[in-house]
Design a protein around this motif. Structure first.
Motif, PDB file in Angstrom:
ATOM      1  N   HIS A  98      43.751  37.136  42.024  1.00 46.36           N
ATOM      2  CA  HIS A  98      42.467  37.297  42.355  1.00 46.36           C
ATOM      3  C   HIS A  98      41.629  37.148  41.205  1.00 46.36           C
ATOM      4  O   HIS A  98      40.978  37.930  40.718  1.00 46.36           O
ATOM      5  CB  HIS A  98      42.181  38.712  42.651  1.00 46.36           C
TER       6      HIS A  98
ATOM      7  N   ALA B 185      31.312  43.018  42.136  1.00 46.39           N
ATOM      8  CA  ALA B 185      32.127  42.113  43.121  1.00 46.39           C
ATOM      9  C   ALA B 185      31.038  41.770  44.034  1.00 46.39           C
ATOM     10  O   ALA B 185      30.166  42.458  44.416  1.00 46.39           O
ATOM     11  CB  ALA B 185      33.359  42.447  43.743  1.00 46.39           C
ATOM     12  N   VAL B 186      31.018  40.409  44.597  1.00 47.99           N
ATOM     13  CA  VAL B 186      30.265  40.142  45.643  1.00 47.99           C
ATOM     14  C   VAL B 186      30.839  40.678  47.045  1.00 47.99           C
ATOM     15  O   VAL B 186      30.021  41.313  48.001  1.00 47.99           O
ATOM     16  CB  VAL B 186      30.015  38.718  46.027  1.00 47.99           C
ATOM     17  N   GLY B 187      32.176  40.860  47.000  1.00 46.73           N
ATOM     18  CA  GLY B 187      32.479  41.505  48.283  1.00 46.73           C
ATOM     19  C   GLY B 187      32.605  43.068  48.254  1.00 46.73           C
ATOM     20  O   GLY B 187      32.640  43.351  47.200  1.00 46.73           O
TER      21      GLY B 187
ATOM     22  N   ARG C  16      39.377  37.153  51.013  1.00 52.48           N
ATOM     23  CA  ARG C  16      40.136  38.567  50.775  1.00 52.48           C
ATOM     24  C   ARG C  16      41.256  38.305  51.568  1.00 52.48           C
ATOM     25  O   ARG C  16      41.766  37.723  52.754  1.00 52.48           O
ATOM     26  CB  ARG C  16      39.097  39.409  51.542  1.00 52.48           C
TER      27      ARG C  16
ATOM     28  N   LEU D 193      28.337  34.565  40.583  1.00 54.06           N
ATOM     29  CA  LEU D 193      29.613  34.247  40.479  1.00 54.06           C
ATOM     30  C   LEU D 193      29.640  33.006  41.671  1.00 54.06           C
ATOM     31  O   LEU D 193      30.611  32.525  41.689  1.00 54.06           O
ATOM     32  CB  LEU D 193      30.392  35.175  41.177  1.00 54.06           C
TER      33      LEU D 193
ATOM     34  N   MET E  36      28.358  39.496  36.131  1.00 53.56           N
ATOM     35  CA  MET E  36      28.669  40.418  37.097  1.00 53.56           C
ATOM     36  C   MET E  36      28.558  41.971  36.551  1.00 53.56           C
ATOM     37  O   MET E  36      27.963  42.624  37.319  1.00 53.56           O
ATOM     38  CB  MET E  36      30.309  40.277  37.618  1.00 53.56           C
TER      39      MET E  36
HETATM   40  C1  GLV Z   1      35.746  38.875  44.099  1.00 65.36           C
HETATM   41  O1  GLV Z   1      36.759  38.953  44.822  1.00 65.36           O
HETATM   42  C2  GLV Z   1      34.401  39.396  44.490  1.00 65.36           C
HETATM   43  O2  GLV Z   1      34.264  39.856  45.643  1.00 65.36           O
HETATM   44  O3  GLV Z   1      33.419  39.210  43.794  1.00 65.36           O
END
Ligand code: GLV
Length: 326
Positions: A287, A76-78, A240, A101, A299
């Motif tokens: 999500h 995930a990026v977050g 988020r 992403l 990813m």
């Molecule tokens: C999805 O929410 C992410 O953070 O990749």
């Protein structure tokens, strides 16, 4: 030489598992269950690395119980599931999956904006319920997208992608608010003008949230902010849960103090505030902003490559902290 042991916390593409198995002894979650709390700790306590998906909390008690852990690669990026200070103090590397992403997520942000403004899911439910015979001239009349004012809060890579789509594709006037202003060249490319958060909320027809979740961004949109928005405005959250106060939002939507919302993320997800579930003027998705086959594969590969590069001694590809012992 013995391969390091890693845990893959949720099911992942078989080809990515195969790649990992060439480098590691892998325990994977073949049943794809949500390993909560103790079970995650039990499975992780003898592992040197983990591939997580953002749903697993990596905090001080877990780190204390997993002394061999050296890296957690989030798919995930977050990475608000990481207690980054605790990881850094424990010498544990964290990584995320930026860039791969960006465009897919910006596409989805725009799709959710369109679906919300043009009342697509609400009208589909109506059609499926066999109600089309009740046609009216103003049936599902929504908000204009082209030529309207798009307000983006959080102008990182994804926010910029949404700005480009709005400005260049839909002739929207783009305003943004961010912790820091973009470089002038980027503002020109995105055709975006920096404004205060208050001006953005007061004037935007569509407000899109794309900022990271931190203690500072908790409830960036609550009752006072909703009160500033136009009664015709839409609010889109692809950032988020927790950035929006979902209780305040449900009330504002119920009382039509804003027109509609499109939400891909929720406070306490996968639970959704019951007040949101019963409203027609909200589009709800689970999500999925980065969920295309190609992007999810990219990813997963990037998370795996972070683990491989780290244990090869090359350093992680996309680190999010600098642990002291590394
Ligand atoms: C999805 O929410 C992410 O953070 O990749």
């Amino acid at each position: 030489m013995q391969k390091p042991s890693i845990l893959v916390a949720r099911a992942v593409f078989p080809e990515v598992l195969d790649k990992l198995a060439q480098h590691f002894t892998v325990e994977s979650n073949t049943e794809d269950r949500d390993w909560a709390g103790d079970e995650l700790v039990q499975r992780l306590k003898d592992k040197a690395g983990a591939l997580t998906t953002g749903g697993q909390r990596i905090d001080a008690p877990l780190l204390a119980a997993c002394p061999q852990l050296r890296i957690v690669a989030n798919m995930a990026v977050g990475y608000n599931n990481f207690d980054l200070d605790a990881m850094t103090a424990a010498g544990v590397q964290g990584t995320n999956t930026p860039d791969v992403l960006t465009e897919t997520t910006a596409d989805f942000g725009f799709a959710l904006l369109m679906a919300t403004a043009r009342r697509i899911t609400e009208s589909e439910h109506f059609l499926r319920a066999g109600l089309w015979t009740q046609w009216r001239y103003d049936m599902f009349a929504g908000a204009e997208v082209h030529g309207s004012r798009l307000g983006i809060i959080g102008m990182g890579r994804i926010g910029q992608g949404i700005a480009r789509r709005g400005a260049h594709g839909f002739g929207m006037e783009v305003v943004y608010h961010n912790r820091s202003r973009l470089a002038p060249q980027l503002e020109v490319e995105c055709k975006a003008r920096y404004v205060t958060k208050e001006e953005l909320l007061r004037t935007a027809d569509h407000v899109v949230l794309v900022l990271p979740y931190t203690a500072e961004s908790h409830h960036t949109i609550g009752a006072p902010e909703l009160a500033l928005m136009k009664p015709t405005a839409t609010l889109i959250n692809i950032a988020r849960g927790g950035i929006v106060d979902d209780t305040a939002l449900a009330l504002a939507l119920r009382e039509r103090r804003i027109a509609a919302a499109g939400l891909d993320v929720f406070e306490g997800e996968p639970q959704v505030h019951p007040g949101l579930l019963e409203l027609p003027n909200v589009v709800l998705t689970p999500h999925i902003a980065s969920a295309t086959v190609g992007t999810r594969l990219a990813m997963a590969h990037l998370a795996a490559d972070n683990l491989i590069a780290f244990f090869d001694g090359c350093g992680p590809l996309t680190p999010v902290n600098r642990p002291r012992s590394e």
